[in-house]
Design a protein around this motif. Sequence first.
Motif, mmCIF file in Angstrom:
data_model
loop_
_atom_site.group_PDB
_atom_site.id
_atom_site.type_symbol
_atom_site.label_atom_id
_atom_site.label_comp_id
_atom_site.label_asym_id
_atom_site.label_seq_id
_atom_site.Cartn_x
_atom_site.Cartn_y
_atom_site.Cartn_z
ATOM 1 N N LEU A 169 -58.014 11.929 -34.116
ATOM 2 C CA LEU A 169 -58.037 10.630 -34.780
ATOM 3 C C LEU A 169 -59.294 9.817 -34.460
ATOM 4 N N ARG A 170 -59.921 10.098 -33.326
ATOM 5 C CA ARG A 170 -61.127 9.313 -33.004
ATOM 6 C C ARG A 170 -62.224 9.553 -34.039
ATOM 7 N N TRP A 171 -62.247 10.749 -34.637
ATOM 8 C CA TRP A 171 -63.243 11.014 -35.680
ATOM 9 C C TRP A 171 -62.902 10.240 -36.961
ATOM 10 N N ALA A 172 -61.625 10.084 -37.266
ATOM 11 C CA ALA A 172 -61.237 9.284 -38.423
ATOM 12 C C ALA A 172 -61.636 7.826 -38.228
ATOM 13 N N ALA A 173 -61.411 7.312 -37.015
ATOM 14 C CA ALA A 173 -61.820 5.936 -36.723
ATOM 15 C C ALA A 173 -63.342 5.796 -36.802
ATOM 16 N N GLY A 174 -64.049 6.829 -36.344
ATOM 17 C CA GLY A 174 -65.512 6.803 -36.428
ATOM 18 C C GLY A 174 -65.996 6.756 -37.865
ATOM 19 N N ALA A 175 -65.317 7.490 -38.750
ATOM 20 C CA ALA A 175 -65.702 7.461 -40.168
ATOM 21 C C ALA A 175 -65.515 6.066 -40.749
ATOM 22 N N GLY A 176 -64.389 5.416 -40.421
ATOM 23 C CA GLY A 176 -64.156 4.061 -40.912
ATOM 24 C C GLY A 176 -65.174 3.070 -40.386
ATOM 25 N N ALA A 177 -65.502 3.175 -39.087
ATOM 26 C CA ALA A 177 -66.496 2.270 -38.501
ATOM 27 C C ALA A 177 -67.866 2.481 -39.136
ATOM 28 N N ALA A 178 -68.219 3.731 -39.407
ATOM 29 C CA ALA A 178 -69.512 4.021 -40.037
ATOM 30 C C ALA A 178 -69.567 3.451 -41.453
ATOM 31 N N LEU A 179 -68.481 3.571 -42.204
ATOM 32 C CA LEU A 179 -68.450 2.998 -43.546
ATOM 33 C C LEU A 179 -68.625 1.479 -43.496
ATOM 34 N N LEU A 180 -67.950 0.842 -42.558
ATOM 35 C CA LEU A 180 -68.078 -0.611 -42.417
ATOM 36 C C LEU A 180 -69.511 -0.993 -42.072
ATOM 37 N N ALA A 181 -70.114 -0.276 -41.132
ATOM 38 C CA ALA A 181 -71.498 -0.574 -40.751
ATOM 39 C C ALA A 181 -72.441 -0.404 -41.935
ATOM 40 N N GLY A 182 -72.260 0.672 -42.686
ATOM 41 C CA GLY A 182 -73.116 0.889 -43.848
ATOM 42 C C GLY A 182 -72.960 -0.185 -44.900
ATOM 43 N N MET A 183 -71.726 -0.637 -45.139
ATOM 44 C CA MET A 183 -71.494 -1.677 -46.132
ATOM 45 C C MET A 183 -72.110 -3.005 -45.722
ATOM 46 N N CYS A 184 -72.301 -3.219 -44.431
ATOM 47 C CA CYS A 184 -72.962 -4.444 -43.967
ATOM 48 C C CYS A 184 -74.449 -4.452 -44.334
ATOM 49 N N PHE A 185 -74.999 -3.304 -44.679
ATOM 50 C CA PHE A 185 -76.383 -3.232 -45.146
ATOM 51 C C PHE A 185 -76.464 -3.054 -46.663
ATOM 52 N N TRP A 186 -75.478 -2.359 -47.240
ATOM 53 C CA TRP A 186 -75.529 -2.057 -48.666
ATOM 54 C C TRP A 186 -74.114 -1.749 -49.111
ATOM 55 N N GLU A 187 -73.536 -2.630 -49.951
ATOM 56 C CA GLU A 187 -72.114 -2.499 -50.285
ATOM 57 C C GLU A 187 -71.773 -1.169 -50.950
ATOM 58 N N LYS A 188 -72.753 -0.563 -51.624
ATOM 59 C CA LYS A 188 -72.469 0.705 -52.318
ATOM 60 C C LYS A 188 -72.126 1.846 -51.360
ATOM 61 N N THR A 189 -72.320 1.643 -50.057
ATOM 62 C CA THR A 189 -71.902 2.662 -49.087
ATOM 63 C C THR A 189 -70.416 2.961 -49.225
ATOM 64 N N ALA A 190 -69.657 2.006 -49.755
ATOM 65 C CA ALA A 190 -68.218 2.209 -49.930
ATOM 66 C C ALA A 190 -67.911 3.414 -50.803
ATOM 67 N N ILE A 191 -68.848 3.788 -51.683
ATOM 68 C CA ILE A 191 -68.610 4.922 -52.584
ATOM 69 C C ILE A 191 -68.433 6.214 -51.797
ATOM 70 N N ILE A 192 -69.065 6.304 -50.627
ATOM 71 C CA ILE A 192 -68.872 7.492 -49.789
ATOM 72 C C ILE A 192 -67.405 7.646 -49.417
ATOM 73 N N GLY A 193 -66.710 6.524 -49.279
ATOM 74 C CA GLY A 193 -65.280 6.610 -48.990
ATOM 75 C C GLY A 193 -64.492 7.311 -50.085
ATOM 76 N N VAL A 194 -64.961 7.201 -51.333
ATOM 77 C CA VAL A 194 -64.306 7.894 -52.443
ATOM 78 C C VAL A 194 -64.640 9.382 -52.419
ATOM 79 N N VAL A 195 -65.796 9.730 -51.867
ATOM 80 C CA VAL A 195 -66.209 11.127 -51.785
ATOM 81 C C VAL A 195 -65.368 11.908 -50.776
#
Length: 640
Positions: A169-195
């Motif tokens: 589960l720590r890797w799942a939490a890491g993926a969520g944290a990375a998505l949040l960090a990316g969205m703080c620079f560019w909101e379109k990073t959220a699309i990776i979550g759909v991938v």
Amino acid sequence: MSSHRGLERLPAVTGYRLGLVCLLAGQAAWCWWLSARGWFYQDDLSALDEADGRRLGWRFLTMPVNDHLVPGYRLAFWLQSAVDPLNYQNTVVVRVLLQTVAVGLLYRLLVLLFGRRPGVLAVLALYAVNPLIVANLTWLTTAACLVPAEIAAILALDCHVRYAVTGRLRWAAGAGAALLAGMCFWEKTAIIGVVLPVLSLGYLSSGPIRGRLAEQVRHWRGWLLTAVPPLLFVGYFFGRHYGGSARGIGAGDLLEVNRTAWLRLVAPALFGGPWSWFDAGNAYVSWSSPSTTAVVISQFGFLLLVVLGWRRTGARSLVGWSIPALSVVLGTTLVSIGRFFAFGDLVAVTMRYSYDFALVLALGAALALLPTTPAAIANRALGGHPVETGPGNPAPAETAPGPAGADRGRSASGRYRLALAAAACLALLVSSAVSTLRFEHRWLQNPTKPYLDRLAANLAAAGPAVNLYDTPVSTRVVPYFFGPTMHLSRLLSWTDARVRFDQTDSAPLLVDLEGNLQAANLLPAAYGVLPPGQTCEVLAHGVGTWRVPLTKRLPYGEGFLRLEYFQQRASTMTVQVEDASGRLMNPTTGSRVSFPVTLGAQLLRLPPSEAVAVVFRSESAAMNICIGAIVIGAPFAPAR
């Protein structure tokens, strides 16, 4: 025998690592050369202006940037402003280092998915020099958003792959944290979550589709850990009313803009395009504009890749190609909702909206062309430890140990195919270089550095403490529509220039659009109304407030207030401008104005407003001053 085979593999492993080092060094040198020849441009200066002197806090970090929520971008420019605002080379170092980190992390992800094989280095090389990346890297504004977001997107993918095949589960939490960090620079990073679900269903699980779906449902805790951080960002985004420029777009327009994005930007970029560019004459960041021939060739090239992928990895290759297709459609649609009403089809070929497509193109191509299995991925994620195998989850196959030529037993046909693939990669590298250099040719004509150099030279020639009108920086450098108006006082405060602004002991000079100094006069737009039978527009005695209406209501804009006065002793008053709504506004240097001499004048720069009156207030019983003339206007150089 085992020891002998291990010794034979050593040169191959060494050669592979050497190839990786050369690739990383080569892309860093290429990106450095491209970025170091440019300079700050438009939004860069506006963002530095907004960051300069600001207290670093949540309020500043969440200030909208053209209705975007990008605290990471704000932080990047705050740091640059705090360290050395006009030190351009510092930004180049950081950009190149971060881009090298991105390439290194993508290598790590590709090795996790496919093992060490020549195809990984080929995909990595084509990603590293893709025009979508390097063209955006040259502009600090785009790089400050997009490169950190790309790093975060790659980390999110890597963490998700490791979670999917290990269940930790720590890797799942890491993926969520990375998505949040990316969205703080560019909101379109959220699309990776759909991938991520596409990647899980297509490549990280085995068996019938119903069983794969059931497996994802069983992993709901991991999906929740991944989804919550980006959803918190989305909730804050809409709760605070960002994205105010969003407009409805018709289905026909949306279809056309997606078609344009694919034909004129994404598909050509897959092969190092677009090869030719378009600019509007006063813009130095060009738009993708491939010729019709280039568009047709890139479409045929993509069809060939689809056929090749089918032959190499079967029907599952279509799942790989669905990742860039899905990302392009979602990304282009999101941008169109926010910008199509203003820019039309240009949003489809604007480089700063397409940087993230390079990653999904590389990932999709690799998934379509390079064989892999969930068991092999799990084996690599667990550090080579055995994994459970079964029907539909075969034991991992041995991956190619080294680069071309490492396997001396390879057949002649295999060597021919490898040579052909190497030649194709080399051609694509050259194609990318041609596209990027043509983009760079226009970018280097950016007028910002010549303007500042000319201005600095003219100030040095004029002598110390030259007096200037604090007018906006040339609109050729920072156009009004790129954000808050930036003034000379802010720009020159970042240099060693010794200069004064808006003083009346000498005639202020005007800086023209090219950075030259010119003598100028204040051209009146309105005067204060002189009371009948009086010589003073304001005759202030003791404590009180005096309001002087203007001869006419001024249109919205900024200007200068000139006050001519005489008095017996030095004094200080509060001076404000009243706008059409009745609001009182301070001059940019503050409302407290000193009148230091017996007979003199004050020149005050005003904020943008619709001025209708000037209001004076005294808090001193000893006040005794005559304001003989009140003029609001703007400086103009006399015609020669």
